[in-house]
Design a protein around this motif. Sequence first.
Motif, PDB file in Angstrom:
ATOM      1  N   SER A 377      44.999  25.500  29.249  1.00  0.00           N
ATOM      2  CA  SER A 377      44.203  26.739  29.232  1.00  0.00           C
ATOM      3  C   SER A 377      43.571  26.997  30.590  1.00  0.00           C
ATOM      4  O   SER A 377      43.497  28.135  31.058  1.00  0.00           O
ATOM      5  N   VAL A 378      43.127  25.909  31.192  1.00  0.00           N
ATOM      6  CA  VAL A 378      42.509  26.055  32.520  1.00  0.00           C
ATOM      7  C   VAL A 378      43.527  26.583  33.526  1.00  0.00           C
ATOM      8  O   VAL A 378      43.226  27.455  34.349  1.00  0.00           O
ATOM      9  N   GLN A 379      44.785  26.038  33.468  1.00  0.00           N
ATOM     10  CA  GLN A 379      45.837  26.491  34.405  1.00  0.00           C
ATOM     11  C   GLN A 379      46.151  27.941  34.173  1.00  0.00           C
ATOM     12  O   GLN A 379      46.302  28.738  35.128  1.00  0.00           O
ATOM     13  N   ILE A 384      45.692  33.705  35.527  1.00  0.00           N
ATOM     14  CA  ILE A 384      45.138  35.016  35.162  1.00  0.00           C
ATOM     15  C   ILE A 384      44.137  35.467  36.209  1.00  0.00           C
ATOM     16  O   ILE A 384      44.080  36.647  36.595  1.00  0.00           O
ATOM     17  N   THR A 385      43.343  34.488  36.681  1.00  0.00           N
ATOM     18  CA  THR A 385      42.328  34.825  37.689  1.00  0.00           C
ATOM     19  C   THR A 385      42.988  35.353  38.965  1.00  0.00           C
ATOM     20  O   THR A 385      42.517  36.319  39.579  1.00  0.00           O
ATOM     21  N   THR A 386      44.099  34.679  39.336  1.00  0.00           N
ATOM     22  CA  THR A 386      44.827  35.118  40.546  1.00  0.00           C
ATOM     23  C   THR A 386      45.326  36.556  40.379  1.00  0.00           C
ATOM     24  O   THR A 386      45.220  37.413  41.279  1.00  0.00           O
ATOM     25  N   VAL A 389      42.571  38.935  40.566  1.00  0.00           N
ATOM     26  CA  VAL A 389      42.145  39.139  41.964  1.00  0.00           C
ATOM     27  C   VAL A 389      43.073  40.131  42.652  1.00  0.00           C
ATOM     28  O   VAL A 389      42.634  41.034  43.381  1.00  0.00           O
ATOM     29  N   SER A 390      44.393  39.943  42.382  1.00  0.00           N
ATOM     30  CA  SER A 390      45.379  40.862  42.998  1.00  0.00           C
ATOM     31  C   SER A 390      45.163  42.278  42.518  1.00  0.00           C
ATOM     32  O   SER A 390      45.182  43.248  43.298  1.00  0.00           O
ATOM     33  N   VAL A 391      44.986  42.403  41.202  1.00  0.00           N
ATOM     34  CA  VAL A 391      44.746  43.741  40.644  1.00  0.00           C
ATOM     35  C   VAL A 391      43.497  44.338  41.231  1.00  0.00           C
ATOM     36  O   VAL A 391      43.438  45.530  41.568  1.00  0.00           O
ATOM     37  N   THR A 392      42.490  43.470  41.361  1.00  0.00           N
ATOM     38  CA  THR A 392      41.229  43.955  41.907  1.00  0.00           C
ATOM     39  C   THR A 392      41.405  44.461  43.325  1.00  0.00           C
ATOM     40  O   THR A 392      40.856  45.505  43.714  1.00  0.00           O
ATOM     41  N   LYS A 393      42.201  43.704  44.116  1.00  0.00           N
ATOM     42  CA  LYS A 393      42.432  44.123  45.508  1.00  0.00           C
ATOM     43  C   LYS A 393      43.164  45.443  45.560  1.00  0.00           C
ATOM     44  O   LYS A 393      42.857  46.346  46.358  1.00  0.00           O
ATOM     45  N   GLY A 394      44.206  45.557  44.656  1.00  0.00           N
ATOM     46  CA  GLY A 394      44.963  46.836  44.609  1.00  0.00           C
ATOM     47  C   GLY A 394      44.055  47.971  44.217  1.00  0.00           C
ATOM     48  O   GLY A 394      44.156  49.076  44.741  1.00  0.00           O
ATOM     49  N   SER A 395      43.162  47.685  43.288  1.00  0.00           N
ATOM     50  CA  SER A 395      42.234  48.723  42.843  1.00  0.00           C
ATOM     51  C   SER A 395      41.324  49.142  43.962  1.00  0.00           C
ATOM     52  O   SER A 395      41.003  50.342  44.115  1.00  0.00           O
TER      53      SER A 395
END
Length: 436
Positions: A377-379, A384-386, A389-395
């Motif tokens: 789950s942690v992996q 998911i976090t990565t 982050v990518s989606v956030t950067k694109g946004s």
Amino acid sequence: MKRFTVSLKFKLLAVLLIISMAPLIISTIFLTMKYDNALKDSTVKIQFTTASSQTEIMDRWLNTKIITMQEALKQNKMIFESGDINRILPILKMLKATDADNISFSFTDTKGMAYGSDGVNTDLSYMLDTYKQQKDLQISDVIQDPQLNLIIITVPVLDGQGGFKGVISSYLNVNVLLKSIGYIQLGKTGYAYLLSSNGTVLAHNKQQLIGKSFEDYASSDMKQKFKNTMLKEKTGTIQYKETDNTMMLASFGTVSQTGWRVVVTGATSEILTSADKAKNIAYLVILLTSIAVGLISLFASRFLLKPVLTITELMQKVASGDLSNRLIIHSQDEIGNLSRNINQMLDSFSLMIRKLKDSVRLTAEASDRLNLISEESVQTSKEITTSVVSVTKGSEDQYSNSQMSAKAMEEIAEAIQQIADSSSTIWSNAKHVTET
């Protein structure tokens, strides 16, 4: 020491000692006190018997002398009433010959002249008035003499009308009686002595006291007891204190013919010596019995407490976590039942612990599986976090582009507005031109 005194062994030992020794001690004390009283009563009885027997001897001895005189007077009454000395003297001499204790018989006539069987004549006219008043026989107290102690028995000779016709007198040697008093000895301190009816010492093992009144040498306690009891009562027992504070126990009897008191006395301490010896023996018996009972109680307590000690030792191991041991049952009594219940309890504890271990093992396995799932789950969370982050950067980039587009649109709007304003101005000018 404190731990020992609160232990069950000590308490059981104390209970056994109390149960076994208390009746012994109580009975010993009771019997010792009873023995003291019995010994004292026995001593008093011996003293009283001695005094009584001595008074009986004296009474019998005196009665023999009195009866002899009375019978002689009865058989020869007319001769004695006649006062004929020539006929009276042969009778007196015959009486003297038959009585070894008699020193002399005498006859005192109406004129006070005494005629003795020994041939001695004495003028007793000074006693005549006393003799005339005498209506019955009289016995004098002991007349003390270095060589001879004597008493005088006088029998009045009266006619049919009670008229005085003379007096028959018997002078008796009482050394034998007095010596018999001196021979009496009870123990080391017990002895006997003879008092007259008014308290004069007639016989005593201390020669210097003979002829004295007891008040001349007695303590205040002795004087009080003698006056209030001994000289008033016929028989009895008293306890008094000598001048040297020695406690004495005395029993006495009375010679009925004379009122003399035969006193048998002894030190109380000597009387109770046997009782003290009995007490010491009793105390020794109690001590030895206590030791014996103590040893028996100790072995008994060990025997009785051995199962309890075994249980205690086992429970100490249980307290430290060792449940592998079990009690060996040797009896079917309460201790046996207790041991059996403890074994069952330990079996139950062991089963519960095994079940608990199994539960812990299963819980550990489940925990391991949960840990693995958690790692996965942690992996996944990291991936998911990565992505986030990518989606956030694109946004953020889109947001920046949107801002630039909005600014451009604003510039276009301003330009259009300017165009519109210019168009309006031109329109107004054109309309104004047209109108003119």
